[in-house]
Design a protein around this motif. Structure first.
Motif, PDB file in Angstrom:
ATOM      1  N   TYR A  63       0.873  -1.384   0.530  1.00  0.00           N
ATOM      2  CA  TYR A  63      -0.021  -0.006   0.171  1.00  0.00           C
ATOM      3  C   TYR A  63       0.924   1.033   0.072  1.00  0.00           C
ATOM      4  O   TYR A  63       1.945   1.263   1.003  1.00  0.00           O
ATOM      5  CB  TYR A  63      -1.060  -0.260   1.631  1.00  0.00           C
ATOM      6  CG  TYR A  63      -1.643   1.445   1.432  1.00  0.00           C
ATOM      7  CD1 TYR A  63      -2.460   1.424   0.914  1.00  0.00           C
ATOM      8  CD2 TYR A  63      -1.216   1.761   2.939  1.00  0.00           C
ATOM      9  CE1 TYR A  63      -3.207   3.024   1.210  1.00  0.00           C
ATOM     10  CE2 TYR A  63      -2.100   3.260   2.706  1.00  0.00           C
ATOM     11  CZ  TYR A  63      -2.950   3.013   2.398  1.00  0.00           C
ATOM     12  OH  TYR A  63      -3.655   4.531   2.565  1.00  0.00           O
ATOM     13  N   LYS A  64       0.582   2.170  -1.647  1.00  0.00           N
ATOM     14  CA  LYS A  64       1.680   3.277  -0.948  1.00  0.00           C
ATOM     15  C   LYS A  64       2.662   3.163  -0.616  1.00  0.00           C
ATOM     16  O   LYS A  64       3.331   3.836  -0.644  1.00  0.00           O
ATOM     17  CB  LYS A  64       1.598   4.689  -0.220  1.00  0.00           C
ATOM     18  CG  LYS A  64      -0.202   5.149   0.074  1.00  0.00           C
ATOM     19  CD  LYS A  64      -0.590   6.636   0.548  1.00  0.00           C
ATOM     20  CE  LYS A  64      -0.183   6.225   2.025  1.00  0.00           C
ATOM     21  NZ  LYS A  64      -0.717   7.556   2.491  1.00  0.00           N
ATOM     22  N   GLY A  65       3.479   1.927  -1.558  1.00  0.00           N
ATOM     23  CA  GLY A  65       4.995   1.731  -1.441  1.00  0.00           C
ATOM     24  C   GLY A  65       5.382   0.656  -0.531  1.00  0.00           C
ATOM     25  O   GLY A  65       6.565   1.048  -0.120  1.00  0.00           O
ATOM     26  N   VAL A  66       4.335   0.084   0.301  1.00  0.00           N
ATOM     27  CA  VAL A  66       5.021  -0.072   1.427  1.00  0.00           C
ATOM     28  C   VAL A  66       4.316  -1.317   2.366  1.00  0.00           C
ATOM     29  O   VAL A  66       3.282  -1.728   1.926  1.00  0.00           O
ATOM     30  CB  VAL A  66       4.296   0.494   2.546  1.00  0.00           C
ATOM     31  CG1 VAL A  66       5.053  -0.079   4.261  1.00  0.00           C
ATOM     32  CG2 VAL A  66       5.541   2.197   2.993  1.00  0.00           C
ATOM     33  N   ASP A  67       5.462  -2.028   2.447  1.00  0.00           N
ATOM     34  CA  ASP A  67       4.318  -3.885   2.224  1.00  0.00           C
ATOM     35  C   ASP A  67       4.239  -4.035   3.347  1.00  0.00           C
ATOM     36  O   ASP A  67       4.194  -3.991   4.514  1.00  0.00           O
ATOM     37  CB  ASP A  67       6.262  -4.658   1.925  1.00  0.00           C
ATOM     38  CG  ASP A  67       5.478  -6.592   3.046  1.00  0.00           C
ATOM     39  OD1 ASP A  67       4.116  -6.669   2.953  1.00  0.00           O
ATOM     40  OD2 ASP A  67       6.043  -6.748   2.255  1.00  0.00           O
ATOM     41  N   ILE A  68       2.626  -4.092   3.541  1.00  0.00           N
ATOM     42  CA  ILE A  68       1.471  -4.018   4.921  1.00  0.00           C
ATOM     43  C   ILE A  68       1.081  -5.396   4.935  1.00  0.00           C
ATOM     44  O   ILE A  68       0.064  -5.475   6.281  1.00  0.00           O
ATOM     45  CB  ILE A  68       0.422  -2.812   4.613  1.00  0.00           C
ATOM     46  CG1 ILE A  68      -0.502  -3.389   3.745  1.00  0.00           C
ATOM     47  CG2 ILE A  68       1.161  -1.913   4.505  1.00  0.00           C
ATOM     48  CD1 ILE A  68      -1.915  -2.552   4.457  1.00  0.00           C
ATOM     49  N   THR A  69       1.346  -6.559   4.470  1.00  0.00           N
ATOM     50  CA  THR A  69       1.386  -7.418   4.777  1.00  0.00           C
ATOM     51  C   THR A  69       0.606  -8.111   6.378  1.00  0.00           C
ATOM     52  O   THR A  69       0.040  -8.565   6.803  1.00  0.00           O
ATOM     53  CB  THR A  69       1.849  -8.361   4.125  1.00  0.00           C
ATOM     54  OG1 THR A  69       2.479  -7.845   2.932  1.00  0.00           O
ATOM     55  CG2 THR A  69       1.254  -9.836   4.057  1.00  0.00           C
ATOM     56  N   GLY A  70       1.409  -7.391   7.110  1.00  0.00           N
ATOM     57  CA  GLY A  70       1.602  -8.080   8.746  1.00  0.00           C
ATOM     58  C   GLY A  70       0.535  -7.427  10.210  1.00  0.00           C
ATOM     59  O   GLY A  70       1.310  -6.808  10.768  1.00  0.00           O
ATOM     60  N   TRP A  71       0.744  -6.035   8.982  1.00  0.00           N
ATOM     61  CA  TRP A  71       0.009  -4.743   9.545  1.00  0.00           C
ATOM     62  C   TRP A  71      -1.255  -5.380  10.708  1.00  0.00           C
ATOM     63  O   TRP A  71      -2.204  -5.581   9.512  1.00  0.00           O
ATOM     64  CB  TRP A  71       0.151  -3.511   9.437  1.00  0.00           C
ATOM     65  CG  TRP A  71       1.034  -2.788   8.300  1.00  0.00           C
ATOM     66  CD1 TRP A  71       2.425  -3.291   8.727  1.00  0.00           C
ATOM     67  CD2 TRP A  71       1.279  -1.178   7.971  1.00  0.00           C
ATOM     68  NE1 TRP A  71       3.399  -2.448   8.540  1.00  0.00           N
ATOM     69  CE2 TRP A  71       2.660  -0.742   8.274  1.00  0.00           C
ATOM     70  CE3 TRP A  71       0.269  -0.195   8.373  1.00  0.00           C
ATOM     71  CZ2 TRP A  71       2.615   0.003   7.336  1.00  0.00           C
ATOM     72  CZ3 TRP A  71       0.523   1.021   7.750  1.00  0.00           C
ATOM     73  CH2 TRP A  71       2.361   1.146   7.503  1.00  0.00           C
ATOM     74  N   PRO A  72      -1.562  -4.913  11.948  1.00  0.00           N
ATOM     75  CA  PRO A  72      -2.820  -4.655  12.307  1.00  0.00           C
ATOM     76  C   PRO A  72      -3.919  -3.436  11.343  1.00  0.00           C
ATOM     77  O   PRO A  72      -3.593  -2.850  10.984  1.00  0.00           O
ATOM     78  CB  PRO A  72      -3.370  -4.904  13.649  1.00  0.00           C
ATOM     79  CG  PRO A  72      -1.876  -4.171  14.129  1.00  0.00           C
ATOM     80  CD  PRO A  72      -0.320  -4.368  12.436  1.00  0.00           C
ATOM     81  N   ALA A  73      -4.780  -4.365  11.708  1.00  0.00           N
ATOM     82  CA  ALA A  73      -6.340  -3.700  10.864  1.00  0.00           C
ATOM     83  C   ALA A  73      -6.746  -2.002  11.752  1.00  0.00           C
ATOM     84  O   ALA A  73      -6.219  -1.187  10.794  1.00  0.00           O
ATOM     85  CB  ALA A  73      -8.072  -4.014  11.341  1.00  0.00           C
ATOM     86  N   TYR A  74      -6.190  -1.649  13.121  1.00  0.00           N
ATOM     87  CA  TYR A  74      -6.252  -0.779  12.508  1.00  0.00           C
ATOM     88  C   TYR A  74      -5.251   0.181  12.505  1.00  0.00           C
ATOM     89  O   TYR A  74      -5.510   1.794  11.980  1.00  0.00           O
ATOM     90  CB  TYR A  74      -6.799  -0.339  14.722  1.00  0.00           C
ATOM     91  CG  TYR A  74      -4.716  -0.422  15.109  1.00  0.00           C
ATOM     92  CD1 TYR A  74      -3.954   0.154  15.723  1.00  0.00           C
ATOM     93  CD2 TYR A  74      -4.214  -1.568  15.901  1.00  0.00           C
ATOM     94  CE1 TYR A  74      -2.607   0.248  15.838  1.00  0.00           C
ATOM     95  CE2 TYR A  74      -2.724  -2.421  16.296  1.00  0.00           C
ATOM     96  CZ  TYR A  74      -2.201  -0.720  16.444  1.00  0.00           C
ATOM     97  OH  TYR A  74      -1.252  -1.266  16.708  1.00  0.00           O
TER      98      TYR A  74
END
Ligand SMILES: Nc1ncnc2c1ncn2[C@@H]1O[C@H](COP(=O)(O)OP(=O)(O)O)[C@@H](O)[C@H]1O
Ligand SMILES: [Mg+2]
Length: 239
Positions: A63-74
């Protein structure tokens, strides 16, 4: 041309069900994308993975060039990813305004700012004047608009809509699409999961088709509507 979202080779299994089998696609900033496919194709699962409700078994979400695969929903919500749910679930005994303030508070801790954002969102979705009505007293189209306002109050850059037109009359669908086009004009990128073809055809610039967890087609609404694989997929399941 900036890519806001890049879904790369995403897999998701639930027990014996392979809900997503290597799905990849990109979305440009400001784009209006339709995501269609028969029931059980994996559309909601894909939204759950983009919004962080589930982690993929394999693959990445950028997302926007950043790997957010492991990020929590909040954290994704704070980064500008918002969604509506297939089954609308406002807080029944709260007013319209307070429901939307709850959405705004995902993004800010300042209650005054949250209230301002909420009022803007209510205005954007056409619920101005209904701030003090209890959510449970709204009709279906108003509940859908409230759901939309709650998502907008988080100031999204990427908005995921899960079957927001389901159950509406044609006239209501057209009105809602008009509202969504206005929201899109503000620069918000929108991915619409939808069975109501009238909504997809009038809204989307590009349509992605899922079938049994795989992307089987992608193109303009016209291209997709005449695609043989797509027609077969829909006939095969009676969807
Ligand atoms: N939490 C879950 N647990 C078990 N199976 C699930 C879960 N979520 C989705 N599935 C299954 O994954 C498949 C895809 O579901 P879904 O993404 O909801 O499809 P769609 O939104 O396209 O109708 C279906 O077979 C569904 O039953
Ligand atoms: Mg679904």
């Amino acid at each position: 041309m900036t890519i806001i979202l890049d879904v790369r080779d995403v897999y998701k299994r639930f027990g014996g069900i392979e809900a997503l089998k290597g799905v990849s696609f990109s979305v440009r900033r400001g784009e209006r994308v339709g995501l269609i496919g028969p029931n059980g194709a994996g559309k909601t699962t894909l939204f759950n993975i983009i919004s962080g409700i589930y982690m993929p078994d394999r693959g990445r979400v950028i997302y926007k060039g950043v790997d957010i695969t492991g990020w929590p929903a909040y954290r994704r919500s704070r980064a500008g990813i918002a969604r509506t749910f297939q089954i609308v679930r406002p807080l029944a005994n709260l007013t319209v305004l307070n429901n939307v303030i709850v959405g705004a508070l995902l993004r800010t801790n300042d209650i005054r700012e949250a209230r301002e954002r909420a009022m803007e969102a209510i205005d954007m979705v056409g619920l101005a004047g209904k701030e003090d009505i209890l959510a449970k007293d709204l009709n279906l189209i108003e509940k859908k608009r409230l759901e939309l306002a709650r998502a907008l109050a988080t100031q999204p850059e990427l908005l995921l809509l899960d079957e927001i037109a389901a159950g509406l009359r044609p006239r209501e669908v057209d009105d809602l699409v008009y509202t969504l086009l206005e929201i899109s004009k503000r620069g918000i990128t929108i991915i619409m999961v939808e069975h109501v073809m009238r909504a997809v055809m009038n809204f989307a610039e590009r349509v992605i088709v899922l079938h049994f967890g795989e992307k089987i087609a992608e193109g303009t609404p016209r291209e997709v509507a005449s695609n043989k694989l797509v027609i077969e997929a829909y006939m095969g399941t009676g969807g």
